[in-house]
Design an enzyme around this catalytic site. Sequence first.
Site, PDB file in Angstrom:
ATOM      1  NE  ARG A 144     -10.605  10.945  -0.719  1.00 35.34           N
ATOM      2  CZ  ARG A 144      -9.355  11.239  -0.372  1.00 35.34           C
ATOM      3  NH1 ARG A 144      -8.358  10.476  -0.775  1.00 35.34           N
ATOM      4  NH2 ARG A 144      -9.083  12.298   0.364  1.00 35.34           N
ATOM      5  CD  GLU A 175      -4.673   3.072   3.452  1.00 35.35           C
ATOM      6  OE1 GLU A 175      -4.334   4.273   3.407  1.00 35.35           O
ATOM      7  OE2 GLU A 175      -5.799   2.678   3.101  1.00 35.35           O
ATOM      8  CE  LYS A 203      -9.525  11.564   4.012  1.00 37.73           C
ATOM      9  NZ  LYS A 203      -8.364  10.709   4.222  1.00 37.73           N
TER      10      LYS A 203
HETATM   11  C1  LIG Z   1      -6.995  10.427   3.789  1.00 37.48           C
HETATM   12  C2  LIG Z   1      -6.274   9.139   3.794  1.00 37.48           C
HETATM   13  C3  LIG Z   1      -5.119   8.914   3.006  1.00 37.48           C
HETATM   14  C4  LIG Z   1      -4.440  10.003   2.183  1.00 37.48           C
HETATM   15  O1  LIG Z   1      -5.252  10.593   1.213  1.00 37.48           O
HETATM   16  P1  LIG Z   1      -4.848  12.034   0.596  1.00 37.48           P
HETATM   17  O2  LIG Z   1      -5.958  12.335  -0.333  1.00 37.48           O
HETATM   18  O3  LIG Z   1      -3.545  11.861  -0.089  1.00 37.48           O
HETATM   19  O4  LIG Z   1      -4.743  12.989   1.749  1.00 37.48           O
HETATM   20  C5  LIG Z   1      -4.541   7.648   3.021  1.00 37.48           C
HETATM   21  N1  LIG Z   1      -5.050   6.657   3.806  1.00 37.48           N
HETATM   22  C6  LIG Z   1      -6.148   6.839   4.584  1.00 37.48           C
HETATM   23  C7  LIG Z   1      -6.642   5.700   5.402  1.00 37.48           C
HETATM   24  C8  LIG Z   1      -6.797   8.084   4.612  1.00 37.48           C
HETATM   25  O5  LIG Z   1      -7.874   8.252   5.382  1.00 37.48           O
END
Ligand SMILES: *Cc1c(COP(=O)(O)O)cnc(C)c1O
Length: 314
Positions: A63, A193, A157
Amino acid sequence: MYVAKCKQGESFSEGKIIPYGDISISPCSGILKYGQGLFEGLKAHRTEDGRITLFRPDQNALRMQTGADRLCMIPPSVEQFVEAVKQTVPPPGEGALYIRPLLIGSGAVLGMASAPEYTFLIYVSPVGNYHKASSGLNLKVDHKYRRAHTGGAGGVKSCTNYSPVLKSLLEAKSLGFSDVLFLDAATGRNIEELCTCNIFIVKGNIVSTPPTLGTILPGITRKSISELARDFGYEVQERDVSVEELLEAEEVFCTGTAMVVKAVETVTFHDKKIKYMTGEGAMSTKLHLMLTNIQMGVVEDTKGWIVEMDGLLK
Ligand SMILES: *Cc1c(COP(=O)(O)O)cnc(C)c1O
């Protein structure tokens, strides 16, 4: 903390572990000027039989590579990422260790350009059990702010992802909610989300979650839970989920590394407040137990998700 550096056009040198502390950076750095940075989050666990394990660290590495491509940065290789993460885990202790990898444009940039130097840094922090700390989430559907736009960087991210949602989160918290649920920016009709975690709805035998097509962060927990739900015999659908469907769901839950799986108790949409199934009989309870059992080594990992620490600490 672990630190490694890399010049534009080169690849990361072997990093080193140094005491946690402030870092010195150019005021002109890519991260400070343009927000050219990515972060990751994963956990190390101590299993029942005393081993130390990581949960799918290669997925975090991949990622970071996707995000680096999107933000024109140089990422570490998957091997270096996983090795660096391992180096940050201290001798066995209590609870989980939260691991936060960062990739930032640390070199100075004058014009609109990608930074001439990158820093890959990992710091760690012990964390308590998020799940036990509180009961289900009380969500507020956000009608004012949008988290991500098609073609934007909401699907990686990026360091810039959280500051724009802070205002929305703080407003909701001041009204007694635990988090906000964002709608898609294009139509405002579909759910996307929360601030930091993904969402699923359950109706009958069907579990649905919005697709990760650039406006939703592809959670590693989301992906793992989808697979476990299929193993449990549910049909998992990745597709647009409308607000109407959310309001008619039997159960709603969220996923993320910190919380693993957490039930949603209520969703407030305008002046409508919907209550969902939580507790013992809920699917989220079953999934949370299954995933934490795999992470803690109570249940055998048949999927190759667990990365052992032992023997790797030199
Ligand atoms: C990090 C994150 C997640 C969750 O990702 P995981 O890999 O399951 O920890 C979901 N939404 C956002 C906006 C994030 O930054």
